[in-house]
Design an enzyme around this catalytic site. Structure first.
Site, PDB file in Angstrom:
ATOM      1  N   LYS A 113       0.857  -1.299  -0.103  1.00  0.00           N
ATOM      2  CA  LYS A 113      -0.041   0.122  -0.013  1.00  0.00           C
ATOM      3  C   LYS A 113       0.954   1.301  -0.097  1.00  0.00           C
ATOM      4  O   LYS A 113       1.948   1.349   0.326  1.00  0.00           O
ATOM      5  CB  LYS A 113      -1.056   0.050   1.242  1.00  0.00           C
TER       6      LYS A 113
ATOM      7  N   TYR B 255       6.367  32.634  12.011  1.00  0.00           N
ATOM      8  CA  TYR B 255       5.266  33.502  11.815  1.00  0.00           C
ATOM      9  C   TYR B 255       4.491  33.756  13.413  1.00  0.00           C
ATOM     10  O   TYR B 255       4.514  32.753  14.313  1.00  0.00           O
ATOM     11  CB  TYR B 255       4.232  32.526  11.069  1.00  0.00           C
TER      12      TYR B 255
END
Length: 372
Positions: free
Chosen positions: A40, A265
């Site tokens: 997967k 930020y």
């Protein structure tokens, strides 16, 4: 003259460790049990095209996939063995996967009728896996704990029984008590299926075991174990399993910043002293999740450096004040080893608040992969 772009961040993948982990896994299988290697998410972010040849070297004859792209990639590697889809598929997916000879999962009467319709046109998959919800995932298996579910199962068996080659489930927990309970429930439901059909037990593969089931030590009955995570060293280092992927980036800027300067930020982090800071070329676009704020760290020259401030899209900032001779161009290890230091699996899982399979799939599918 064209040159290969220099990556901002990259994954280093150790193929030798994958081979060794596979060898260890095969040695743990109960006597007589079959093995399905789960590919997967492009082999958990490692690259199907590089992992499947390793499986072929050790004689693996069954591979589990979820998407059509994975099925095609496996076949393109020269794999001619059994290919099983490990989830439900839409009618369009099933039909598109026919050339790759995928055995499909059946968890509803509608799915069974669609597959039988394909067979009438001479296009059906080579086998159907009856998926039961015995483990309690409530995802895509048929729940036969109710009269309505049993009636639907009987209809599936009546209409598609001759095409069923396997019965499967997926356990939601591998803790000892719930695993024992789920395993017993699945065993009882499998017995019910045989009692209410013409299926011959010797012709049917009954499978439920995964990596965690195999490593549980509980001896859960399963004709086949479907394992992916163990191949990549997520678990049990005490048994010799080792991680197969490392995530790295570069120091791209060094600067001296005074006490009181803010980092990142929103000015969320303020320096409590004069600090030397490094800008590193990885951010959330490359899988360094913003959730790691205030608890992340990287290795530079074998020394742990705390990541400060909010994570940007393409960069993070690390405190390198105590690291001697750090230079622009140095490697910053987000996960893995560097000299005597290491960012371990437990550390990474704690920083990013998730499991290692999630991180590997994310990192490996976002970043260039370098093989060794």
């Amino acid at each position: 003259m064209l040159q290969t772009p220099i990556p901002s961040a990259w994954c280093e993948i150790d193929l030798g460790r994958i081979s060794r982990n596979l060898e260890l896994t095969l040695g743990l299988l109960p006597k007589g049990a079959a093995f399905c290697a789960v590919m997967k998410a492009d082999a958990y972010g490692h690259g199907i095209d590089r992992v499947v040849p390793l499986l072929l070297e050790q004689g693996v004859s069954c591979i589990g996939i979820t998407s059509n792209a994975e099925a095609r990639s496996v076949r393109n590697c020269g794999f001619t063995g059994t290919l099983i889809r490990l989830r439900a598929a839409s009618p369009q997916e099933v039909e598109a996967a026919l050339p790759d000879r995928v055995e499909e999962q059946v968890g509803s009467l509608a799915a069974a009728r669609h597959l039988c319709g394909l067979k009438l046109r001479g296009q059906a998959p080579s086998g159907f896996h009856l998926a039961l919800n015995a483990g309690g995932m409530s995802r895509d298996g048929l729940d036969i704990s109710t009269p309505a579910g049993q009636q639907e199962c009987r209809q599936i068996l009546d209409e598609a029984g001759e095409n069923i080659v396997a019965i499967s489930t997926h356990f939601p927990s591998n803790e000892p008590a719930p695993l024992k309970q789920s395993s017993q429930r699945f065993k009882q439901q499998v017995e019910w299926v045989f009692e209410n059909s013409d299926l011959n037990r010797s012709d049917i593969l009954v499978h439920a075991g995964s990596t965690l089931t195999l490593l549980s030590g509980l001896g859960v009955e399963s004709d086949m174990y479907r394992c992916g995570a163990v191949l990549y060293g997520f678990l049990r280092p005490d048994l010799g399993f080792r991680p197969t992927m490392e995530l790295k980036a570069q120091v791209v800027h060094l600067g001296a910043y005074p006490k009181g300067a803010t980092v990142g930020y929103d000015c969320d982090y303020r320096l409590d002293a004069d600090r030397n800071l490094a800008c590193i070329s990885i951010g959330y676009a490359a899988g360094y999740s913003r959730i790691a704020q205030d608890r992340g760290a990287v290795l530079i020259r074998g020394t742990r450096a705390a990541v400060l401030g909010k994570v940007s899209m393409n960069s993070i900032v690390a405190d390198v004040t105590g690291i001697a001779d750090v230079q622009v161009g140095d490697t910053a290890t987000v996960f893995g080893s560097d000299a005597a230091g290491a960012i371990s699996a437990d550390t990474a899982a704690g920083q990013f608040k998730t499991i290692l399979p999630d991180l590997y799939a994310d990192w490996g599918m976002r970043n260039p992969r370098l093989y060794r």
